[in-house]
Design an enzyme around this catalytic site. Structure first.
Site, PDB file in Angstrom:
ATOM      1  N   SER A  87      57.402   4.014  49.598  1.00 26.33           N
ATOM      2  CA  SER A  87      58.495   3.260  48.967  1.00 26.33           C
ATOM      3  C   SER A  87      58.572   1.795  49.366  1.00 26.33           C
ATOM      4  O   SER A  87      59.401   1.058  48.822  1.00 26.33           O
ATOM      5  CB  SER A  87      59.834   3.948  49.245  1.00 26.33           C
ATOM      6  OG  SER A  87      59.932   5.129  48.491  1.00 26.33           O
ATOM      7  N   TYR A 185      69.661   7.636  46.031  1.00 20.86           N
ATOM      8  CA  TYR A 185      68.278   7.159  45.970  1.00 20.86           C
ATOM      9  C   TYR A 185      67.551   7.803  44.804  1.00 20.86           C
ATOM     10  O   TYR A 185      67.547   9.021  44.648  1.00 20.86           O
ATOM     11  CB  TYR A 185      67.558   7.500  47.275  1.00 20.86           C
ATOM     12  CG  TYR A 185      66.287   6.730  47.508  1.00 20.86           C
ATOM     13  CD1 TYR A 185      66.321   5.510  48.172  1.00 20.86           C
ATOM     14  CD2 TYR A 185      65.066   7.213  47.073  1.00 20.86           C
ATOM     15  CE1 TYR A 185      65.153   4.790  48.406  1.00 20.86           C
ATOM     16  CE2 TYR A 185      63.898   6.506  47.297  1.00 20.86           C
ATOM     17  CZ  TYR A 185      63.950   5.296  47.969  1.00 20.86           C
ATOM     18  OH  TYR A 185      62.788   4.591  48.179  1.00 20.86           O
ATOM     19  N   SER A 186      66.926   6.965  43.977  1.00 22.03           N
ATOM     20  CA  SER A 186      66.268   7.482  42.782  1.00 22.03           C
ATOM     21  C   SER A 186      64.970   6.738  42.500  1.00 22.03           C
ATOM     22  O   SER A 186      64.975   5.549  42.157  1.00 22.03           O
ATOM     23  CB  SER A 186      67.187   7.374  41.563  1.00 22.03           C
ATOM     24  OG  SER A 186      66.516   7.807  40.398  1.00 22.03           O
ATOM     25  N   ASN A 187      63.848   7.439  42.643  1.00 19.44           N
ATOM     26  CA  ASN A 187      62.556   6.870  42.274  1.00 19.44           C
ATOM     27  C   ASN A 187      62.483   6.587  40.782  1.00 19.44           C
ATOM     28  O   ASN A 187      61.729   5.706  40.345  1.00 19.44           O
ATOM     29  CB  ASN A 187      61.439   7.833  42.686  1.00 19.44           C
ATOM     30  CG  ASN A 187      61.247   7.869  44.187  1.00 19.44           C
ATOM     31  OD1 ASN A 187      60.590   7.017  44.764  1.00 19.44           O
ATOM     32  ND2 ASN A 187      61.851   8.865  44.831  1.00 19.44           N
ATOM     33  N   GLY A 323      58.649   3.894  53.865  1.00 16.63           N
ATOM     34  CA  GLY A 323      58.138   4.676  52.753  1.00 16.63           C
ATOM     35  C   GLY A 323      57.509   5.977  53.188  1.00 16.63           C
ATOM     36  O   GLY A 323      56.960   6.083  54.290  1.00 16.63           O
ATOM     37  N   ASN A 349      52.547  15.510  61.083  1.00 11.63           N
ATOM     38  CA  ASN A 349      52.086  16.906  61.003  1.00 11.63           C
ATOM     39  C   ASN A 349      53.193  17.823  60.491  1.00 11.63           C
ATOM     40  O   ASN A 349      53.039  19.037  60.466  1.00 11.63           O
ATOM     41  CB  ASN A 349      51.527  17.397  62.339  1.00 11.63           C
ATOM     42  CG  ASN A 349      52.569  17.457  63.446  1.00 11.63           C
ATOM     43  OD1 ASN A 349      53.775  17.586  63.201  1.00 11.63           O
ATOM     44  ND2 ASN A 349      52.129  17.362  64.694  1.00 11.63           N
TER      45      ASN A 349
END
Length: 368
Positions: A87, A185-187, A323, A349
């Site tokens: 991000s 939050y919105s991609n 991000g 991991n």
């Protein structure tokens, strides 16, 4: 996504140090950065295959690495290696949008529906709302399968179009109304911003980022890969949970069209420091637009127009972004006066959330 995982054998990458000639008895001592290396080792021990960091301050530049570049080997993480920056891509996209605002090509308060008619039907949603995650548009990530679901792995080489991803998200109702009243939050918003850049300029968003940011700043380690599955140059391998038993699957190579304008960037720690120094230093935007970038989306939220911030343990605020790109996590922050910059990239991991440890590392670097 967090699953129990067998203990990993990690090895700390040694930093090359040139010994001073015996004749130069009065040479200044090299700054002691053992605290930074210790914290980086702690991040790996708590839940990463490998990590790299770059710290720039008044004493110069320190670069460190910990863990391994690839499971099953003792190969150290390359300190100058490339990684998927997730991000942090959004800050590059936001910068291009704000440059177009400065050029009077669009306005922050333009209705998104005016630029993308038939795509977004709510004419209350403005360009500003996409930038600061107050549009209420459903996040496309919530519509996608995630590891270790078999459907996730079936899509590894699939090419996604922006239109396809946007349609998946907009098939769901808004998470809140009216736009601008809350933060979520919105991609999806950044996929739409990528489309708006193309509508305004006639060029894809990646071409505009290259023309306006990557080439002028000489970011030689930064690319927008499109559909290319490779990470060019030296890089650590990234992993995702491969099953419900905690086994990891190497996911370094994959079709990054899944991320698009919300997170496809590949970069290096040095390049990200260069970008944020240029942005926060006023080289990419005029002062009034940079100031708007720093205005919180909603009261108490450390996110503005594609830019994030928080306060370190000694009370010094830092600006930048972080991000998550499935197999990679990246963080890049700078003080307001640019006297100190910190970038960290790791390959998790997936046994725990490492954000607090990374914040402690940044605080150590900034506060001394």
């Amino acid at each position: 996504m967090k699953k129990a995982y067998r203990a990993l054998l990690t090895t700390t990458a040694a930093l090359a140090v040139l010994a001073a000639p015996a004749a130069v008895a009065a040479a200044p001592k090299k700054p002691d950065r053992s605290g930074l290396q210790s914290r980086l080792d702690g991040i790996v021990a708590a839940g990463a295959v490998g990590a790299l960091a770059r710290v720039r301050d008044e004493r110069g530049v320190w670069r460190g690495a910990s863990g391994v570049a690839e499971l099953g080997t003792a190969r150290p993480v390359p300190v100058d290696g490339r990684f998927r920056a997730g991000s942090i891509t959004k800050t590059f996209v936001a910068t291009v949008i704000l440059q177009l605002v400065d050029e009077d090509e669009l306005r922050l308060d333009d209705p998104v529906a005016a630029w993308l008619p038939g795509v977004v039907t709510d004419d209350r949603i403005r360009v500003r709302h996409l930038l600061n995650h107050t549009s209420g548009l459903y996040d496309v990530v919530r519509t996608l399968p995630m590891p270790p679901q078999p459907e996730f792995f079936a899509n590894r080489w699939r090419t996604w179009t922006s239109d396809e991803l946007i349609a998946r998200a907009l098939a769901h109702p808004a998470t809140f109304e009216p736009p601008g009243e809350a933060y979520s939050y919105s991609n999806t918003g950044y996929l739409l911003l990528g489309e708006i850049i193309e509508k305004v300029t006639g060029q894809p968003y990646d071409a505009e980022i290259e023309r306006r940011i990557i080439w002028p700043l000489g970011l030689s380690g930064t690319t927008l890969p499109g559909t290319s599955p490779r990470i060019p140059g030296p890089h650590p391998h990234g992993y995702v949970p491969g099953d419900g038993e905690g086994n990891l699957l190497d996911y370094t190579r994959m079709n990054p069209s899944l991320f698009g304008a919300g997170g496809e960037l590949i970069s290096t720690a040095k390049d990200l420091d260069t970008f944020f120094a240029a942005l926060l230093g006023g080289r990419l935007l005029p002062g009034h637009l940079l100031a708007q970038m720093k205005e919180p989306a909603v009261e108490g939220r450390g996110y503005g127009l594609g830019l994030a911030w928080w306060v370190t343990s000694c009370g010094i605020p830092v600006y930048g972004n972080d991000g998550d790109a499935l197999a990679y996590q990246a963080y890049s922050f700078s003080t307001v006066d640019l006297s100190r910059q910190v970038t960290v990239a790791l390959t998790p991991n997936h046994t725990g959330d490492l954000d607090d440890l990374v914040e402690a590392f940044v605080s150590e670097a900034v506060c001394g």
